[in-house]
Motif scaffolding. Structure first.
Motif, PDB file in Angstrom:
ATOM      1  N   GLY A 189      31.907  -2.713 -67.033  1.00 23.38           N
ATOM      2  CA  GLY A 189      31.775  -3.247 -65.817  1.00 23.38           C
ATOM      3  C   GLY A 189      30.554  -2.732 -64.927  1.00 23.38           C
ATOM      4  N   ALA A 190      30.360  -1.389 -64.863  1.00 24.21           N
ATOM      5  CA  ALA A 190      29.375  -0.866 -64.197  1.00 24.21           C
ATOM      6  C   ALA A 190      27.906  -1.034 -64.636  1.00 24.21           C
ATOM      7  CB  ALA A 190      29.568   0.738 -64.240  1.00 24.21           C
ATOM      8  N   LEU A 191      27.854  -1.271 -65.909  1.00 25.46           N
ATOM      9  CA  LEU A 191      26.465  -1.433 -66.431  1.00 25.46           C
ATOM     10  C   LEU A 191      26.006  -2.857 -66.118  1.00 25.46           C
ATOM     11  CD1 LEU A 191      26.393   0.209 -69.971  1.00 25.46           C
ATOM     12  CD2 LEU A 191      25.045   1.003 -67.968  1.00 25.46           C
ATOM     13  N   SER A 192      26.936  -3.891 -66.238  1.00 24.59           N
ATOM     14  CA  SER A 192      26.803  -5.143 -66.084  1.00 24.59           C
ATOM     15  C   SER A 192      26.507  -5.407 -64.538  1.00 24.59           C
ATOM     16  CB  SER A 192      28.132  -6.131 -66.606  1.00 24.59           C
ATOM     17  OG  SER A 192      27.868  -7.464 -66.286  1.00 24.59           O
ATOM     18  N   LEU A 193      27.277  -4.696 -63.747  1.00 27.05           N
ATOM     19  CA  LEU A 193      27.118  -4.943 -62.198  1.00 27.05           C
ATOM     20  C   LEU A 193      25.762  -4.633 -61.958  1.00 27.05           C
ATOM     21  CD1 LEU A 193      28.330  -5.484 -59.625  1.00 27.05           C
ATOM     22  CD2 LEU A 193      28.900  -2.858 -59.622  1.00 27.05           C
ATOM     23  N   SER A 194      25.190  -3.255 -62.410  1.00 31.28           N
ATOM     24  CA  SER A 194      23.757  -2.791 -62.038  1.00 31.28           C
ATOM     25  C   SER A 194      22.867  -3.705 -62.570  1.00 31.28           C
ATOM     26  CB  SER A 194      23.824  -1.334 -62.834  1.00 31.28           C
ATOM     27  OG  SER A 194      24.651  -0.404 -62.467  1.00 31.28           O
ATOM     28  N   GLY A 195      23.134  -4.136 -63.687  1.00 28.65           N
ATOM     29  CA  GLY A 195      22.075  -5.227 -64.203  1.00 28.65           C
ATOM     30  C   GLY A 195      21.972  -6.317 -63.309  1.00 28.65           C
ATOM     31  N   ALA A 196      23.049  -6.940 -62.870  1.00 26.76           N
ATOM     32  CA  ALA A 196      23.066  -7.914 -61.841  1.00 26.76           C
ATOM     33  C   ALA A 196      22.442  -7.613 -60.654  1.00 26.76           C
ATOM     34  CB  ALA A 196      24.452  -8.735 -61.492  1.00 26.76           C
ATOM     35  N   ILE A 197      22.584  -6.476 -59.843  1.00 24.39           N
ATOM     36  CA  ILE A 197      21.959  -6.015 -59.000  1.00 24.39           C
ATOM     37  C   ILE A 197      20.187  -5.771 -58.958  1.00 24.39           C
ATOM     38  CG2 ILE A 197      21.890  -4.034 -57.246  1.00 24.39           C
ATOM     39  CD1 ILE A 197      24.972  -3.545 -57.819  1.00 24.39           C
ATOM     40  N   LEU A 198      20.167  -5.184 -59.932  1.00 22.76           N
ATOM     41  CA  LEU A 198      18.680  -4.833 -60.429  1.00 22.76           C
ATOM     42  C   LEU A 198      17.775  -5.979 -60.690  1.00 22.76           C
ATOM     43  CD1 LEU A 198      18.973  -1.785 -62.416  1.00 22.76           C
ATOM     44  CD2 LEU A 198      18.092  -1.810 -60.083  1.00 22.76           C
ATOM     45  N   GLN A 199      18.356  -7.095 -61.157  1.00 24.22           N
ATOM     46  CA  GLN A 199      17.714  -8.320 -61.636  1.00 24.22           C
ATOM     47  C   GLN A 199      17.554  -9.176 -60.142  1.00 24.22           C
ATOM     48  OE1 GLN A 199      20.352 -10.259 -64.453  1.00 24.22           O
ATOM     49  NE2 GLN A 199      19.624  -8.491 -65.900  1.00 24.22           N
ATOM     50  N   GLY A 200      18.625  -8.856 -59.290  1.00 27.02           N
ATOM     51  CA  GLY A 200      18.390  -9.489 -57.890  1.00 27.02           C
ATOM     52  C   GLY A 200      17.483  -8.951 -57.032  1.00 27.02           C
ATOM     53  N   ILE A 201      17.283  -7.394 -56.792  1.00 26.51           N
ATOM     54  CA  ILE A 201      16.378  -6.780 -56.006  1.00 26.51           C
ATOM     55  C   ILE A 201      14.875  -6.773 -56.710  1.00 26.51           C
ATOM     56  CG2 ILE A 201      18.074  -5.536 -54.838  1.00 26.51           C
ATOM     57  CD1 ILE A 201      17.485  -3.090 -56.221  1.00 26.51           C
ATOM     58  N   PHE A 202      14.873  -6.912 -57.964  1.00 25.07           N
ATOM     59  CA  PHE A 202      13.545  -6.795 -58.375  1.00 25.07           C
ATOM     60  C   PHE A 202      13.011  -8.308 -58.658  1.00 25.07           C
ATOM     61  CE2 PHE A 202      14.729  -2.322 -59.484  1.00 25.07           C
ATOM     62  CZ  PHE A 202      13.367  -1.841 -58.987  1.00 25.07           C
ATOM     63  N   ARG A 203      14.013  -9.245 -58.644  1.00 26.15           N
ATOM     64  CA  ARG A 203      13.693 -10.717 -58.864  1.00 26.15           C
ATOM     65  C   ARG A 203      12.991 -10.862 -60.089  1.00 26.15           C
ATOM     66  NH1 ARG A 203      10.278 -13.384 -54.501  1.00 26.15           N
ATOM     67  NH2 ARG A 203      11.559 -14.991 -55.185  1.00 26.15           N
ATOM     68  N   ASN A 204      13.728 -10.170 -61.083  1.00 28.24           N
ATOM     69  CA  ASN A 204      12.988 -10.075 -62.417  1.00 28.24           C
ATOM     70  C   ASN A 204      14.305 -10.198 -63.371  1.00 28.24           C
ATOM     71  OD1 ASN A 204      11.740  -9.533 -64.903  1.00 28.24           O
ATOM     72  ND2 ASN A 204      10.211  -8.296 -64.119  1.00 28.24           N
ATOM     73  N   PRO A 205      14.181 -11.231 -64.277  1.00 28.13           N
ATOM     74  CA  PRO A 205      15.347 -11.554 -64.999  1.00 28.13           C
ATOM     75  C   PRO A 205      15.473 -10.638 -66.336  1.00 28.13           C
ATOM     76  CG  PRO A 205      13.830 -13.298 -65.225  1.00 28.13           C
ATOM     77  CD  PRO A 205      13.357 -12.427 -64.293  1.00 28.13           C
ATOM     78  N   LEU A 206      14.267  -9.724 -66.415  1.00 31.27           N
ATOM     79  CA  LEU A 206      14.236  -9.019 -67.953  1.00 31.27           C
ATOM     80  C   LEU A 206      14.768  -7.618 -67.395  1.00 31.27           C
ATOM     81  CD1 LEU A 206      11.283 -10.448 -69.605  1.00 31.27           C
ATOM     82  CD2 LEU A 206      13.525 -10.644 -70.224  1.00 31.27           C
ATOM     83  N   VAL A 207      15.126  -7.213 -66.085  1.00 34.97           N
ATOM     84  CA  VAL A 207      15.260  -6.079 -65.541  1.00 34.97           C
ATOM     85  C   VAL A 207      16.635  -5.756 -66.163  1.00 34.97           C
ATOM     86  CG1 VAL A 207      15.436  -4.316 -63.867  1.00 34.97           C
ATOM     87  CG2 VAL A 207      13.723  -5.779 -63.703  1.00 34.97           C
ATOM     88  N   GLU A 208      16.993  -4.679 -66.600  1.00 32.89           N
ATOM     89  CA  GLU A 208      18.274  -3.977 -66.996  1.00 32.89           C
ATOM     90  C   GLU A 208      18.433  -2.742 -66.575  1.00 32.89           C
ATOM     91  OE1 GLU A 208      19.713  -2.986 -70.564  1.00 32.89           O
ATOM     92  OE2 GLU A 208      17.698  -2.779 -71.460  1.00 32.89           O
ATOM     93  N   PRO A 209      19.593  -2.244 -66.609  1.00 31.03           N
ATOM     94  CA  PRO A 209      19.773  -0.783 -66.015  1.00 31.03           C
ATOM     95  C   PRO A 209      18.904   0.409 -66.770  1.00 31.03           C
ATOM     96  CG  PRO A 209      21.984  -1.798 -66.218  1.00 31.03           C
ATOM     97  CD  PRO A 209      21.086  -2.654 -67.068  1.00 31.03           C
ATOM     98  N   TYR A 210      18.557  -0.119 -67.955  1.00 28.94           N
ATOM     99  CA  TYR A 210      17.996   0.934 -68.672  1.00 28.94           C
ATOM    100  C   TYR A 210      16.444   1.135 -68.402  1.00 28.94           C
ATOM    101  CZ  TYR A 210      22.324   1.688 -70.971  1.00 28.94           C
ATOM    102  OH  TYR A 210      23.703   1.826 -71.142  1.00 28.94           O
ATOM    103  N   THR A 211      15.994  -0.126 -67.999  1.00 29.28           N
ATOM    104  CA  THR A 211      14.318  -0.340 -67.737  1.00 29.28           C
ATOM    105  C   THR A 211      13.784   0.531 -66.894  1.00 29.28           C
ATOM    106  OG1 THR A 211      14.866  -2.666 -67.771  1.00 29.28           O
ATOM    107  CG2 THR A 211      12.837  -2.072 -67.041  1.00 29.28           C
ATOM    108  N   LEU A 212      14.554   1.158 -66.011  1.00 26.87           N
ATOM    109  CA  LEU A 212      14.065   1.965 -65.125  1.00 26.87           C
ATOM    110  C   LEU A 212      13.819   3.553 -65.448  1.00 26.87           C
ATOM    111  CD1 LEU A 212      15.609   0.332 -62.033  1.00 26.87           C
ATOM    112  CD2 LEU A 212      13.116   0.796 -62.478  1.00 26.87           C
ATOM    113  N   GLY A 213      14.152   3.720 -66.668  1.00 29.60           N
ATOM    114  CA  GLY A 213      14.026   5.043 -67.309  1.00 29.60           C
ATOM    115  C   GLY A 213      15.185   5.969 -67.228  1.00 29.60           C
ATOM    116  N   ILE A 214      16.356   5.448 -66.671  1.00 24.37           N
ATOM    117  CA  ILE A 214      17.267   6.257 -66.351  1.00 24.37           C
ATOM    118  C   ILE A 214      18.166   6.823 -67.425  1.00 24.37           C
ATOM    119  CG2 ILE A 214      19.755   6.067 -65.173  1.00 24.37           C
ATOM    120  CD1 ILE A 214      18.834   4.079 -63.181  1.00 24.37           C
ATOM    121  N   SER A 215      18.289   5.976 -68.510  1.00 24.43           N
ATOM    122  CA  SER A 215      18.727   6.092 -69.803  1.00 24.43           C
ATOM    123  C   SER A 215      17.877   7.213 -70.499  1.00 24.43           C
ATOM    124  CB  SER A 215      18.883   4.858 -70.831  1.00 24.43           C
ATOM    125  OG  SER A 215      17.868   4.349 -70.857  1.00 24.43           O
TER     126      SER A 215
END
Lengths: 276, 339
Positions: free
Chosen positions: B71-97
């Motif tokens: 749930g949390a990973l999927s939610l983060s993906g939805a949020i990040l795709q929204g604020i970055f307005r970029n459909p390819l962003v996912e939770p790991y794109t930002l180097g967190i992983s």
């Protein structure tokens, strides 16, 4: 005397050092239908972005009913001022949802869904702008002109006091141009909506606006009633283009005719021959 | 007055909830020791014996963790795709992983993970993740601005630097440490510590609640930051809070369960394809969809090469990718979403 509704006082804003407004001061009364005209790069859009808050003022201020716009909360401002940008961003949402976003400034804390009243208002402006038949379509499925109409519907759904529009008619055919401007004019008359729009088409500007601000080189060249602003002298000075102006036989507003180089030469030739 | 769309959303939520429940029951009953559906309640009532232990100590914690992490990973993906307005962003794109993996690798290589027991690996992962978030936010929010594209690029670069540093560590360390690092990176829901499961569970729910408060601002952000501003939304404020929520959630998930890929990218897109981009549903739908997907993936990972266990990332990657391509093709000619 009626007090000024929108008062722009020595506003300067712009893009770094490359282009800035030169301390522009403009005052508008409530209920006026004003247009910003001027050639490309004259500062129309910069002024517009300054007023709408996209560009921060470097100096000067903008007062709305004597309240500094810079001091207003964004949501308070959005309840008074609606903005239609030149290129509405089409998202993957339905036209109805898109228009309903215009009710966002009025939401209560923890209100996740639009009220019945919100829907009634959105429906009214969708019908007035003619996008209601497309309500269930996605924004991305509309043509450029229809998207523009939806953007106007959204702005009107905010039921603003001041409507700012950046070239609202640029993607529209003459039917829709006149339809939209007639609608805005009607709202302007009936609800005292103050309108300020950038418009490229000088003839439309002359016909619909009762106050024109002519920009040139980041400064106001002249402002006033269309008849005073749109004479051939001002236009030729600012646009570097030869024009002929005459009054519209029905409205009495100035109408501008462009003259092609070929015709211009022929006229000059004839004139010279006569002179001999 | 209920709108057709609201009814559709409620129905869809109910369907995913039932799916989550079904997946949880499936997960409870399958495994090395098969416990039939009918036996679950008697076994739980008995409160003793081998089967009771398997259900409450092994399978249930795993289901709860899968629910929270998915749930949390999927939610983060939805949020990040929204604020970055970029459909390819996912939770790991930002180097967190990447940051978390580097933290864990460092802990394993230097041997500090033996010092304070089993908390050390998640802790070092969390420290790594937090350092990355701090760096991205500091650089991105610098001078009062919120340049989201800059933040995105910084995140991607940090990700590269972190993975290169990790490869350096891997190439100089012993085979045993190497095995430990790789095992952690592949991700696993096998987490014996109850406290960590609880933390993950409650923070994922808190993340859902907080982000839901921003559902309508997120809808406005679909139209760009300027337009959202004209609609009275403080874009910068919204983006910062949501960025922190999404990255904290990601950091926690990665620290506890390792790098489980694809959930955060694929599930929000699937939900968007089926039900539209409205964040009032997308946030809930993504959360529950991610939960369902991860619980089910875990069942497959546990059983497919039984008695051995596949890393769950293998399942999420393969199943998620194939599923997404199928659905994308099916919905390509959609006229409109949802209603």
């Amino acid at each position: 005397m009626v007090p000024d509704y929108l008062k722009i006082d020595k506003l300067s804003c712009g893009y770094g050092r490359s282009f800035n407004l030169k301390d522009v001061s403009v005052s508008l009364k409530q209920g006026v239908f004003a247009g910003i005209i001027g050639p490309n790069g004259s500062g129309k859009t910069t002024l517009f972005k300054g007023i709408s808050g996209v560009l921060k003022a470097k100096s000067g201020n903008i007062l709305l009913n004597d309240v500094d716009l810079g001091n207003l909360k964004l949501s308070e401002k959005a309840r008074k001022v609606a903005v239609v940008s030149q290129f509405p961003d089409a998202a993957d949402i339905t036209v109805e949802d898109y228009v309903l976003l215009g009710r966002l400034p009025f939401r209560q804390p923890f209100q996740f869904f639009e009220s019945a009243r919100d829907r009634v208002i959105a429906r009214k402006y969708m019908q007035l702008t003619g996008v209601f038949p497309h309500a269930k379509k996605l924004m991305t499925q509309l043509s450029g002109g229809e998207q523009q109409l939806a953007a106007i519907a959204q702005a009107l759904t905010q039921e603003p006091e001041l409507l700012l529009m950046d070239e609202p008619t640029s993607h529209l055919d003459i039917t829709h141009q006149v339809q939209i401007l007639n609608l805005i004019q009607r709202l302007n008359r009936e609800t005292n909506l103050t309108v300020l729009m950038i418009i490229h088409d000088l003839n439309l500007a002359a016909e619909y606006c009762d106050f024109l601000i002519m920009m040139n080189n980041g400064d106001v060249h002249i402002m006033g009633a269309p008849l005073d602003v749109l004479n051939y002298k001002n236009i030729e000075e600012v646009y570097n283009t030869v024009v002929v102006t005459q009054n519209n036989p029905l409205s009495g507003k100035p109408a501008i005719f462009l003259v092609s180089e070929k015709v211009l030469k022929e006229v000059q030739e004839r004139y010279r021959q006569k002179g001999n | 007055m209920l709108q057709n769309r609201t009814i559709f959303w409620m129905g869809f939520t109910l369907v995913i909830l039932l799916l989550v429940l079904a997946a949880a029951l499936l997960s409870l009953t399958t495994g090395e020791a098969s416990i039939s559906l009918r036996d679950i309640i008697p076994v739980l009532k008995e409160k003793e014996g081998m089967e009771y232990f398997i259900l409450t100590e092994i399978r249930m914690p795993r289901i709860i963790l899968a629910f929270a992490v998915g749930g949390a990973l999927s939610l983060s993906g939805a949020i990040l795709q929204g604020i970055f307005r970029n459909p390819l962003v996912e939770p790991y794109t930002l180097g967190i992983s990447g940051g978390a993996a580097f933290g864990v690798a460092l802990a394993i290589v230097t041997g500090v993970h033996f010092t304070i027991g089993m908390f050390m690996l998640p802790l070092s992962g969390f420290v790594g993740a937090m350092s990355t978030i701090l760096l991205v936010s500091l650089l991105g929010f610098l001078r009062g601005g919120t340049d989201i594209n800059k933040m995105l690029l910084i995140g991607v670069m940090i990700s590269f630097v972190a993975s290169s540093s990790m490869m350096f560590l891997m190439s100089v360390t012993t085979a045993e440490n190497l095995h430990g690092i790789i095992f952690w990176i592949m991700g696993s829901l096998d987490e014996p510590n109850r406290l960590l499961i609880k933390i993950t569970f409650y923070s994922s729910l808190a993340g859902l609640v907080i982000s839901y408060l921003f559902a309508r601002p997120l809808n406005a952000l679909l139209l760009g930051e300027d337009k959202a501003g004209h609609l009275g939304i403080n874009s910068r404020h919204t983006i910062r809070i949501l960025f922190l929520v999404a990255s904290l959630l990601t950091g926690i998930c990665v620290s506890v369960a390792g790098v489980i890929g694809f959930v955060g990218l694929v599930i929000p897109h699937l939900i968007r394809l089926i039900a539209g981009s409205d964040y009032r549903f997308l946030l809930i739908g993504s959360f529950l969809g991610g939960s369902f997907f991860l619980i089910l993936s875990d069942v497959i990972a546990r059983t497919i090469i039984s008695p051995n266990e596949l890393p769950i990332g293998v399942i999420t990657g393969m199943a998620g990718g194939v599923l997404f391509i199928i659905v994308l093709n099916k919905f390509r000619n959609r006229k409109q979403y949802g209603a």
